[in-house]
Design a protein around this motif. Structure first.
Motif, PDB file in Angstrom:
ATOM      1  N   ASN A 141      13.550  -8.279  23.301  1.00 40.76           N
ATOM      2  CA  ASN A 141      13.216  -9.160  22.169  1.00 40.76           C
ATOM      3  C   ASN A 141      12.054  -8.659  21.323  1.00 40.76           C
ATOM      4  OD1 ASN A 141      15.245 -10.995  22.998  1.00 40.76           O
ATOM      5  ND2 ASN A 141      13.817 -11.948  24.438  1.00 40.76           N
ATOM      6  N   VAL A 142      11.720  -7.366  21.410  1.00 42.21           N
ATOM      7  CA  VAL A 142      10.655  -6.819  20.575  1.00 42.21           C
ATOM      8  C   VAL A 142      11.138  -6.548  19.155  1.00 42.21           C
ATOM      9  CG1 VAL A 142      11.043  -4.355  21.010  1.00 42.21           C
ATOM     10  CG2 VAL A 142       8.702  -5.198  20.628  1.00 42.21           C
ATOM     11  N   GLY A 143      12.459  -6.572  18.950  1.00 44.99           N
ATOM     12  CA  GLY A 143      13.022  -6.280  17.642  1.00 44.99           C
ATOM     13  C   GLY A 143      13.491  -4.850  17.502  1.00 44.99           C
ATOM     14  N   LYS A 144      13.839  -4.227  18.642  1.00 40.42           N
ATOM     15  CA  LYS A 144      14.247  -2.819  18.631  1.00 40.42           C
ATOM     16  C   LYS A 144      15.540  -2.598  17.852  1.00 40.42           C
ATOM     17  CE  LYS A 144      14.940  -1.165  22.698  1.00 40.42           C
ATOM     18  NZ  LYS A 144      16.422  -1.194  22.754  1.00 40.42           N
ATOM     19  N   SER A 145      16.549  -3.429  18.108  1.00 37.96           N
ATOM     20  CA  SER A 145      17.820  -3.270  17.401  1.00 37.96           C
ATOM     21  C   SER A 145      17.646  -3.487  15.906  1.00 37.96           C
ATOM     22  CB  SER A 145      18.862  -4.255  17.954  1.00 37.96           C
ATOM     23  OG  SER A 145      19.155  -3.973  19.311  1.00 37.96           O
ATOM     24  N   PRO A 194      17.372   0.727  26.968  1.00 40.72           N
ATOM     25  CA  PRO A 194      17.397  -0.695  27.331  1.00 40.72           C
ATOM     26  C   PRO A 194      16.005  -1.310  27.282  1.00 40.72           C
ATOM     27  CG  PRO A 194      18.615   0.643  28.925  1.00 40.72           C
ATOM     28  CD  PRO A 194      17.858   1.591  28.047  1.00 40.72           C
ATOM     29  N   GLY A 195      15.933  -2.577  26.923  1.00 39.85           N
ATOM     30  CA  GLY A 195      14.655  -3.264  26.888  1.00 39.85           C
ATOM     31  C   GLY A 195      14.076  -3.426  28.292  1.00 39.85           C
ATOM     32  N   TYR A 196      12.769  -3.479  28.375  1.00 39.38           N
ATOM     33  CA  TYR A 196      12.102  -3.680  29.660  1.00 39.38           C
ATOM     34  C   TYR A 196      11.311  -4.981  29.618  1.00 39.38           C
ATOM     35  CZ  TYR A 196       8.000  -1.862  27.157  1.00 39.38           C
ATOM     36  OH  TYR A 196       6.996  -1.669  26.259  1.00 39.38           O
ATOM     37  N   ARG A 232      10.227  12.789  21.174  1.00 37.05           N
ATOM     38  CA  ARG A 232       9.239  11.721  21.053  1.00 37.05           C
ATOM     39  C   ARG A 232       9.865  10.398  21.461  1.00 37.05           C
ATOM     40  NH1 ARG A 232       6.067  11.518  15.493  1.00 37.05           N
ATOM     41  NH2 ARG A 232       5.516  13.573  16.333  1.00 37.05           N
ATOM     42  N   VAL A 233       9.040   9.511  21.989  1.00 37.24           N
ATOM     43  CA  VAL A 233       9.443   8.132  22.236  1.00 37.24           C
ATOM     44  C   VAL A 233       8.722   7.239  21.236  1.00 37.24           C
ATOM     45  CG1 VAL A 233       9.325   6.191  23.848  1.00 37.24           C
ATOM     46  CG2 VAL A 233       9.964   8.458  24.679  1.00 37.24           C
ATOM     47  N   ILE A 234       9.474   6.401  20.561  1.00 37.79           N
ATOM     48  CA  ILE A 234       8.901   5.392  19.692  1.00 37.79           C
ATOM     49  C   ILE A 234       8.766   4.129  20.533  1.00 37.79           C
ATOM     50  CG2 ILE A 234       9.166   4.064  17.570  1.00 37.79           C
ATOM     51  CD1 ILE A 234       8.770   7.082  17.149  1.00 37.79           C
ATOM     52  N   LEU A 235       7.531   3.760  20.854  1.00 37.04           N
ATOM     53  CA  LEU A 235       7.268   2.612  21.703  1.00 37.04           C
ATOM     54  C   LEU A 235       6.948   1.411  20.820  1.00 37.04           C
ATOM     55  CD1 LEU A 235       6.857   1.360  24.503  1.00 37.04           C
ATOM     56  CD2 LEU A 235       4.482   2.146  24.414  1.00 37.04           C
ATOM     57  N   LEU A 236       7.798   0.400  20.874  1.00 35.07           N
ATOM     58  CA  LEU A 236       7.658  -0.760  20.012  1.00 35.07           C
ATOM     59  C   LEU A 236       6.875  -1.865  20.713  1.00 35.07           C
ATOM     60  CD1 LEU A 236      11.294  -0.951  18.585  1.00 35.07           C
ATOM     61  CD2 LEU A 236       9.360   0.421  17.802  1.00 35.07           C
ATOM     62  N   LEU A 237       5.902  -2.421  19.993  1.00 34.28           N
ATOM     63  CA  LEU A 237       5.131  -3.564  20.467  1.00 34.28           C
ATOM     64  C   LEU A 237       5.204  -4.658  19.410  1.00 34.28           C
ATOM     65  CD1 LEU A 237       1.872  -1.857  21.825  1.00 34.28           C
ATOM     66  CD2 LEU A 237       3.939  -2.441  23.105  1.00 34.28           C
ATOM     67  N   ASP A 238       5.397  -5.887  19.849  1.00 32.33           N
ATOM     68  CA  ASP A 238       5.465  -7.034  18.948  1.00 32.33           C
ATOM     69  C   ASP A 238       4.046  -7.378  18.484  1.00 32.33           C
ATOM     70  OD1 ASP A 238       5.721  -9.591  17.760  1.00 32.33           O
ATOM     71  OD2 ASP A 238       7.379 -10.132  19.080  1.00 32.33           O
ATOM     72  N   ALA A 239       3.811  -7.302  17.162  1.00 32.98           N
ATOM     73  CA  ALA A 239       2.479  -7.547  16.625  1.00 32.98           C
ATOM     74  C   ALA A 239       2.016  -8.979  16.845  1.00 32.98           C
ATOM     75  CB  ALA A 239       2.456  -7.219  15.133  1.00 32.98           C
ATOM     76  N   VAL A 273       4.644   1.766  17.581  1.00 33.95           N
ATOM     77  CA  VAL A 273       5.036   1.129  16.324  1.00 33.95           C
ATOM     78  C   VAL A 273       4.981  -0.378  16.532  1.00 33.95           C
ATOM     79  CG1 VAL A 273       6.968   0.730  14.749  1.00 33.95           C
ATOM     80  CG2 VAL A 273       6.471   3.054  15.548  1.00 33.95           C
ATOM     81  N   LEU A 274       4.202  -1.064  15.710  1.00 34.05           N
ATOM     82  CA  LEU A 274       4.126  -2.517  15.773  1.00 34.05           C
ATOM     83  C   LEU A 274       5.247  -3.130  14.947  1.00 34.05           C
ATOM     84  CD1 LEU A 274       0.277  -3.181  15.460  1.00 34.05           C
ATOM     85  CD2 LEU A 274       1.694  -3.301  17.514  1.00 34.05           C
ATOM     86  N   THR A 275       5.996  -4.039  15.540  1.00 31.48           N
ATOM     87  CA  THR A 275       7.098  -4.699  14.849  1.00 31.48           C
ATOM     88  C   THR A 275       6.691  -6.107  14.402  1.00 31.48           C
ATOM     89  OG1 THR A 275       8.008  -5.630  16.906  1.00 31.48           O
ATOM     90  CG2 THR A 275       8.768  -3.430  16.249  1.00 31.48           C
ATOM     91  N   LYS A 276       7.494  -6.676  13.491  1.00 33.90           N
ATOM     92  CA  LYS A 276       7.338  -8.063  13.032  1.00 33.90           C
ATOM     93  C   LYS A 276       5.976  -8.300  12.393  1.00 33.90           C
ATOM     94  CE  LYS A 276      10.512  -9.367  16.744  1.00 33.90           C
ATOM     95  NZ  LYS A 276      10.844 -10.296  17.840  1.00 33.90           N
ATOM     96  N   CYS A 277       5.472  -7.279  11.702  1.00 34.35           N
ATOM     97  CA  CYS A 277       4.144  -7.365  11.096  1.00 34.35           C
ATOM     98  C   CYS A 277       4.106  -8.311   9.901  1.00 34.35           C
ATOM     99  CB  CYS A 277       3.668  -5.976  10.678  1.00 34.35           C
ATOM    100  SG  CYS A 277       3.329  -4.876  12.079  1.00 34.35           S
TER     101      CYS A 277
END
Length: 228
Positions: A56-60, A100-102, A131-138, A163-167
């Motif tokens: 649910n971080v918004g990866k898709s 897959p999400g963790y 590289r890995v793009i690691l998404l974090l929910d802002a 990368v911060l998502t949902k900014c």
């Protein structure tokens, strides 16, 4: 401490990278393989960029926004159930890997351990992974599972970019405070890229910059892949 040293590109170079990113992501992008086990991985080909993040971080949504597609990547209706690595071919020049999400709270302990084992083996042993793009929910605090994944990426010696998502959901002041907090955390990890990118799948924030950065890791275009 992070071992990376970055140099700000000139305006001309920044514009060139943005245009290279625009052209790359304006080309075809298609799903071509799904692997649920390491022995099912496709043969190494183009450079790979893997996208990781909590459920649910918004990866898709980010992958869809990045590629300009509405449903290229689909979110699982049951977080923690999907354990498949999905591979997408970006014009023969770059491969995007949807991991897959963790951090799924309802998943059984053995499912979590299986995810970590499989993902670590992929991250450590994939020669084409750049590289890995690691998404974090802002919007939310950094979770223990996020810190565990950063430590795992350090152990695997895989460069990762946060990368911060949902900014779009935060006002400028709190958003800058969040960026600074995450930058301080990244500085503690030798595998972390020092710059923190702010993004939104809703309004396109950060997409040109992310495309530009990834274009620098792609294979050079051929006559067949150059778009006008």
């Amino acid at each position: 401490m992070s071992e990376f040293v970055t140099q700000q590109p000139s305006p001309e170079e920044e514009e060139r990278l943005r245009e290279a990113g625009r052209l790359l992501f304006a080309g075809p992008c298609d799903f071509f393989f799904g692997a649920q086990k390491l022995e099912q991985l496709p043969p190494p080909g183009a450079p790979e960029i893997a996208f990781a993040g909590r459920s649910n971080v918004g990866k898709s949504s980010l992958i869809n926004a990045l590629t300009g597609r509405k449903a290229l990547a689909r979110a699982s209706s049951e977080p923690g159930r999907t354990k498949q690595l999905n591979f997408f071919d970006l014009g023969g020049r770059l491969t995007l890997v949807d991991m897959p999400g963790y951090g799924f709270a309802k998943a059984a302990k053995d499912v979590k351990e299986d995810w970590q084992g499989m993902m670590f083996a992929y991250l450590r042993g994939r020669p084409t992974l750049q590289r890995v793009i690691l998404l974090l929910d802002a919007r939310i605090e950094i979770k223990a599972s996020d810190r565990e994944i950063m430590a795992l990426l350090d152990r695997a010696a895989v460069t990762f970019e946060i990368v911060l998502t949902k900014c779009d959901a935060l006002r400028p002041g709190p958003l800058e405070a969040k960026r600074a907090q995450v930058a301080d955390l990244a500085a503690q990890h030798p595998a972390a890229y020092p710059q923190i990118l702010l993004t939104s799948s809703e309004n396109g924030l950060g997409m040109p910059e992310l495309r530009a950065g990834l274009a620098g890791l792609a294979l050079p275009p051929t006559n067949e892949t150059v778009l006008s």
